[in-house]
Motif scaffolding. Structure first.
Motif, PDB file in Angstrom:
ATOM      1  N   ARG A 225       6.216  -1.370  -8.795  1.00  0.00           N
ATOM      2  CA  ARG A 225       6.283  -2.594  -7.989  1.00  0.00           C
ATOM      3  C   ARG A 225       4.853  -2.997  -7.570  1.00  0.00           C
ATOM      4  N   LEU A 229       2.768  -6.462  -8.603  1.00  0.00           N
ATOM      5  CA  LEU A 229       2.147  -7.400  -7.659  1.00  0.00           C
ATOM      6  C   LEU A 229       0.638  -7.507  -7.864  1.00  0.00           C
ATOM      7  N   LEU A 314       2.914  -9.615   3.358  1.00  0.00           N
ATOM      8  CA  LEU A 314       3.591  -8.580   2.572  1.00  0.00           C
ATOM      9  C   LEU A 314       4.596  -7.845   3.449  1.00  0.00           C
ATOM     10  N   ASP A 318       6.328  -3.648   0.095  1.00  0.00           N
ATOM     11  CA  ASP A 318       5.299  -4.120  -0.830  1.00  0.00           C
ATOM     12  C   ASP A 318       3.907  -3.625  -0.419  1.00  0.00           C
TER      13      ASP A 318
END
Ligand code: HEC
Ligand code: HEC
Ligand code: HEC
Length: 470
Positions: A225, A229, A314, A318
């Motif tokens: 993840r 990003l 965020l 994240d």
């Protein structure tokens, strides 16, 4: 006199001579022109040059312009799109005037001239109101505009190509809900041959890998993840990865630092000396959320904008994913043996000795006491410890301890402006009040007292940094 540059970073503008600059431009021009002929021949003979999107658009996405203010768009998709647009920092580049969000017109300075960002509001004439979803997808994934023209990589499609279709469509759904603004940004000011958009085919061939993000099955979901990003929407590499002579991102030494508008976007690999390997996970998460990593760094310049517009939003997962991903990168020391945030101790000179003395020349200590000590304390230890909005310590501060005093100088010239949920951070700019001699004297005093004593800057180098467009 000597100003050390961490290896793997481009020489700072203060250093780059006109001659190497001209030589590079000439070389790039020659290569462009040679390749132009090659491309022209091939385009006429096979027409297979454009990379083909291997993932066909599902029919359900439809054609035909999506209506602005589309009532059928699901609110949760729009909300998700807003979050993703923040991760992509679309507003930062596509807003020149706060009263016209997303309407473009911001000048992006490149070594080849100025590119003005387009209007991406749903205005049908000047914005992207008439774009179909697949037009939008093609721009984000392939760097191709509505009429098939090649887009310049100042638009970070080199990273955005990795974003899933679903996320691109969510961003589009969100952009459809922003106020349409009728505004036509100025035309680009690019020198020949860089004003020839089709030549981007050449640039793309060497510097652009079109294709969606592929997770690494060996790594955790959290790491993947973070990779999605950082390598995609958040485009951290646009500033933190060194570039080749064509201004493409280098594939080696990723995240090891580069120069951005006169600022050093530091090495953020997990190397303990060159990078941020000495930071805890919490420190890194705090930096992304607030712009402050107590005892390590504060975010000024372009990074303050990234925190303000993007990373402060965020969510916790994240933040953790990005941290896990950066921790997992190969460390790059870049010839640095001691970390930026490990330098300095409080000044213990008797400043009373400075009182009442006649200033006969430019004196860094006196200038520091007069201009900086009210907030950072004459000891350099700051005021307010690590509370949000505190005046930070210059001891154990990455800017004072960096081998290059560029960011310190830029901070003195431009100050710090950063708005987050926690604090409205403001350090005044001294660029108008202080001469190049005075700025150099203060910077040299700060590096000697509180930072890397070997880092120094001349008034000429301050002048070169001052000339950098922000
Ligand atoms: C670092 C600056 C930057 C960021 C961040 C950025 N853009 Fe852009 N964008 C540009 C520039 C510059 C262009 C114009 C490129 C050109 O003229 O070739 C552009 C072009 C575009 C275009 C093509 C518009 C047209 O009229 O041709 C679209 C669509 C677009 N951007 C959408 C986005 C979205 C969505 C985001 C956020 C996910 C985003 N951009 C983030 C700089 C940026
Ligand atoms: C627009 C350019 C730009 C982008 C995009 C950018 N950075 Fe930065 N970054 C910088 C600059 C410039 C600095 C130095 C700031 C300073 O001196 O205050 C910096 C500093 C940092 C630091 C602190 C390093 C230190 O030792 O002080 C971290 C950590 C960081 N960036 C992480 C990131 C991450 C993660 C991303 C992507 C989410 C990112 N940056 C995107 C320009 C950028
Ligand atoms: C009115 C108060 C004030 C004055 C005066 C002031 N500063 Fe600051 N300074 C700040 C604040 C606030 C910050 C940012 C804190 C943050 O990022 O949370 C800051 C940040 C800094 C940083 C860290 C920047 C970074 O990117 O990490 C340095 C270095 C610095 N100041 C040096 C100076 C010098 C040198 C002077 C004198 C020329 C000065 N300051 C004058 C308030 C001040």
């Amino acid at each position: 006199m000597s100003r050390r540059q961490p290896m793997n970073t481009r020489p700072s503008p203060a250093h780059r001579t006109h001659r190497t600059h001209r030589a590079r431009t000439t070389l790039a021009t020659l290569l462009f022109c040679t390749f132009a002929l090659y491309v022209a021949w091939h385009a006429a003979h096979d027409g297979e040059m454009r990379p083909v999107d291997e993932v066909p658009l599902p029919a359900a996405h439809g054609e035909g312009p999506a209506a602005p203010g589309d009532a059928t768009a699901q609110p949760e998709i729009v909300k998700r799109g807003e979050y993703l647009a923040r991760m992509g920092d679309c507003a930062a580049c596509h807003t020149a005037d706060k009263s016209r969000p997303f309407a473009g017109g911001l000048a992006i300075n490149t070594p080849f001239g100025k590119i003005y960002t387009p209007n991406i509001t749903p205005d049908p004439d000047t914005g992207i109101g008439q774009w179909t979803e697949s037009d939008f997808m093609r721009a984000m994934h392939e760097g191709v505009g509505k009429s098939g023209e090649r887009l310049y990589p100042a638009f970070p499609y080199v990273e955005f190509t990795r974003v899933t279709e679903q996320d691109v469509l969510a961003i589009r759904a969100y952009l459809n809900t922003v106020a349409p603004i009728h505004y036509k940004p100025p035309a680009n000011e690019l020198r020949f041959p860089f004003n020839q958009r089709w030549l981007m085919i050449f640039w793309n061939l060497f510097n652009f890998d079109e294709g969606r993000f592929v997770p690494d099955p060996q790594k955790s979901a959290e790491y993947n993840r973070g990779a999605y990003l950082v390598e995609g929407l958040a485009h951290c590499e646009e500033c933190h990865t060194p570039r080749n002579f064509m201004q493409g991102l280098k594939s080696s030494g990723r995240f090891s630092g580069a120069t951005q508008a006169g600022w050093q976007a530091y090495n953020i690999t997990p190397d303990r000396a060159g990078g941020i390997g000495g930071w805890s996970d919490d420190a890194l998460m705090s930096y992304l959320a607030t712009g402050v990593a107590p005892g390590h760094a504060n975010a000024a310049g372009p990074m303050a904008e990234v925190v303000q517009n993007s990373t402060q939003y965020l969510n916790a997962e994240d933040q953790r994913s990005i941290t896990a991903y950066l921790r997992g990168q190969p460390p790059v020391a870049g010839g640095v043996t001691r970390s930026r945030d490990s330098y300095g101790q409080p000044a213990n000179d008797d400043i009373t000795a400075l009182r009442g003395t006649v200033i006969t020349s430019v004196n860094g200590a006196q200038l520091f006491v007069a201009n900086c000590a009210s907030c950072h304390n004459w000891t350099g230890a700051g005021v307010g410890a690590s509370a949000p909005g505190a005046y930070p310590s210059l001891i154990h501060n990455s800017v004072a301890g960096a081998a290059s005093p560029d960011n310190l100088t830029m901070t003195i010239l431009h100050g710090v402006k950063r708005q987050t949920k926690d604090a409205d951070v403001l350090m005044p700019a001294f660029g108008d009040a202080l001469s190049n001699d005075q700025v150099a004297a203060i910077a040299n005093y700060v590096t000697k007292q509180f930072g890397d004593p070997q880092a120094s800057i001349t008034p000429d180098q301050v002048a070169a940094l001052r000339a950098q467009a922000q």
